[in-house]
Design a protein around this motif. Structure first.
Motif, mmCIF file in Angstrom:
data_model
loop_
_atom_site.group_PDB
_atom_site.id
_atom_site.type_symbol
_atom_site.label_atom_id
_atom_site.label_comp_id
_atom_site.label_asym_id
_atom_site.label_seq_id
_atom_site.Cartn_x
_atom_site.Cartn_y
_atom_site.Cartn_z
ATOM 1 N N LEU A 143 0.809 -1.225 0.000
ATOM 2 C CA LEU A 143 0.000 0.000 0.000
ATOM 3 C C LEU A 143 0.841 1.273 0.000
ATOM 4 C CD1 LEU A 143 -2.760 -0.987 2.591
ATOM 5 C CD2 LEU A 143 -2.946 -0.947 0.097
ATOM 6 N N ASN A 144 2.145 1.118 0.052
ATOM 7 C CA ASN A 144 3.018 2.298 0.113
ATOM 8 C C ASN A 144 3.205 2.901 -1.278
ATOM 9 O OD1 ASN A 144 4.653 4.228 1.180
ATOM 10 N ND2 ASN A 144 6.463 2.921 1.326
ATOM 11 N N ASP A 145 2.092 3.259 -1.881
ATOM 12 C CA ASP A 145 2.074 3.848 -3.214
ATOM 13 C C ASP A 145 0.967 4.892 -3.240
ATOM 14 O OD1 ASP A 145 1.881 4.540 -5.864
ATOM 15 O OD2 ASP A 145 1.806 2.495 -6.634
ATOM 16 N N PRO A 146 1.300 6.168 -3.131
ATOM 17 C CA PRO A 146 0.277 7.209 -3.021
ATOM 18 C C PRO A 146 -0.609 7.330 -4.256
ATOM 19 C CG PRO A 146 2.460 8.182 -3.348
ATOM 20 C CD PRO A 146 2.667 6.715 -3.111
ATOM 21 N N VAL A 147 -0.168 6.775 -5.383
ATOM 22 C CA VAL A 147 -0.963 6.882 -6.610
ATOM 23 C C VAL A 147 -2.019 5.790 -6.677
ATOM 24 C CG1 VAL A 147 -0.857 6.824 -9.132
ATOM 25 C CG2 VAL A 147 0.952 7.961 -7.830
ATOM 26 N N ALA B 67 -2.253 4.210 3.686
ATOM 27 C CA ALA B 67 -0.994 3.526 3.976
ATOM 28 C C ALA B 67 -1.029 2.991 5.399
ATOM 29 C CB ALA B 67 0.196 4.469 3.800
ATOM 30 N N LEU B 68 -0.252 1.972 5.652
ATOM 31 C CA LEU B 68 -0.133 1.396 6.992
ATOM 32 C C LEU B 68 1.232 1.766 7.568
ATOM 33 C CD1 LEU B 68 -1.577 -2.208 6.409
ATOM 34 C CD2 LEU B 68 -2.725 -0.248 7.461
ATOM 35 N N PRO B 69 1.273 2.178 8.814
ATOM 36 C CA PRO B 69 2.565 2.572 9.414
ATOM 37 C C PRO B 69 3.441 1.354 9.698
ATOM 38 C CG PRO B 69 0.837 2.643 11.063
ATOM 39 C CD PRO B 69 0.138 2.354 9.758
ATOM 40 N N LEU B 70 4.735 1.509 9.475
ATOM 41 C CA LEU B 70 5.704 0.463 9.782
ATOM 42 C C LEU B 70 6.623 0.853 10.936
ATOM 43 C CD1 LEU B 70 6.765 -0.826 6.246
ATOM 44 C CD2 LEU B 70 5.558 -2.102 8.021
ATOM 45 N N GLY B 71 6.482 2.073 11.420
ATOM 46 C CA GLY B 71 7.325 2.518 12.522
ATOM 47 C C GLY B 71 8.741 2.795 12.055
ATOM 48 N N GLN B 72 8.883 3.824 11.245
ATOM 49 C CA GLN B 72 10.191 4.143 10.692
ATOM 50 C C GLN B 72 11.180 4.518 11.792
ATOM 51 O OE1 GLN B 72 10.950 3.545 7.578
ATOM 52 N NE2 GLN B 72 8.841 2.918 7.177
ATOM 53 N N ILE B 73 12.405 4.060 11.632
ATOM 54 C CA ILE B 73 13.481 4.323 12.583
ATOM 55 C C ILE B 73 14.444 5.324 11.953
ATOM 56 C CG2 ILE B 73 15.383 3.301 13.886
ATOM 57 C CD1 ILE B 73 13.787 0.686 13.887
ATOM 58 N N PRO B 74 14.871 6.349 12.688
ATOM 59 C CA PRO B 74 15.795 7.338 12.102
ATOM 60 C C PRO B 74 17.031 6.681 11.507
ATOM 61 C CG PRO B 74 14.997 8.081 14.227
ATOM 62 C CD PRO B 74 14.523 6.666 14.064
ATOM 63 N N LYS B 75 17.414 7.162 10.334
ATOM 64 C CA LYS B 75 18.568 6.594 9.640
ATOM 65 C C LYS B 75 19.839 7.333 10.032
ATOM 66 C CE LYS B 75 15.639 4.035 7.436
ATOM 67 N NZ LYS B 75 15.420 2.657 7.846
#
Length: 222
Positions: free
Chosen positions: A201-205, A210-218
């Protein structure tokens, strides 16, 4: 798994001066690999839990060969093309795992029949599963800066392998360990289904949400 559509130049044989350079857009192979892993893990974990009285895993062999195995292996190859070394390593390794697992239990392979002593067979399978616990734990370490979904996935999978390895290596009658491994395996599959759907679902078009995955700072400090 975290790279999305990536434009890669695929050079075509030149036919003349000034030929137009063509580009092909490669999609994200992550959902394919994750769905293949999740569905096969879900089925086998239900069998380990002895759902509906099932104690033999043979029905999962087709899934292990072609969905958890071949489909996931192919996804790993495409992850290399998108320059995602982590995804390529994980998918290719687990694709190989499922194909090797199916080979062990495939009637006519001769693997199980080669062991006359059941205790020797249990020890051999225990070493096999413990090796995959080590691989999974190392992938867990590598996933710590990616997203929370992957960290939870590899954490649950590590526990699953540890429980099943202990069950097989110690006593085939310790059904509580097998069922515990089945329960954690079901949780692992559920997390993998979620992460796969989030990737899909990570496609805005082409998706409404979208569903959150809990992004971790890079970034690293070294």
């Amino acid at each position: 798994m975290e790279k999305h559509d990536l434009e890669l130049a695929i050079a075509l044989p030149p036919v003349g001066h000034g030929q137009t350079q063509y580009y092909r857009k490669l999609g994200n192979p992550g959902p394919l690999g994750l769905f293949g892993f999740a569905s096969t893990t879900f089925i086998l974990s239900l069998y380990n839990f002895q759902a509906r009285g099932i104690t033999h895993p043979n029905v999962v062999l087709g899934m292990a060969l072609f969905v958890g195995g071949l489909a996931q292996f192919v996804a790993g190859m495409w992850e290399f093309a998108t320059q995602n070394t982590f995804g390529a390593t994980a998918f290719t390794m687990y694709g190989g795992f499922w194909m090797s697992f199916a080979t062990i239990f495939l009637p006519g392979s001769g693997v199980l029949e080669a062991y006359a002593d059941p205790r020797e067979l249990n020890s051999a399978l225990g070493i096999y599963l413990m090796t995959w616990f080590i691989v999974t734990f190392l992938l867990l370490v590598a996933s710590l800066r990616r997203n929370v979904g992957l960290v939870v996935l590899f954490s649950c999978l590590s526990i699953t392998f540890a429980l099943l390895a202990h069950f097989v290596a110690t006593s085939a009658s310790a059904t509580s360990l097998e069922k515990a491994g089945g329960v954690v395996g079901i949780i692992t599959a559920a997390v993998a289904f979620y992460v796969a759907t989030a990737e899909l679902l990570n496609d805005p078009v082409n998706s409404w949400f979208a569903l959150p995955l809990g992004q971790i700072p890079k970034g690293r400090t070294d």
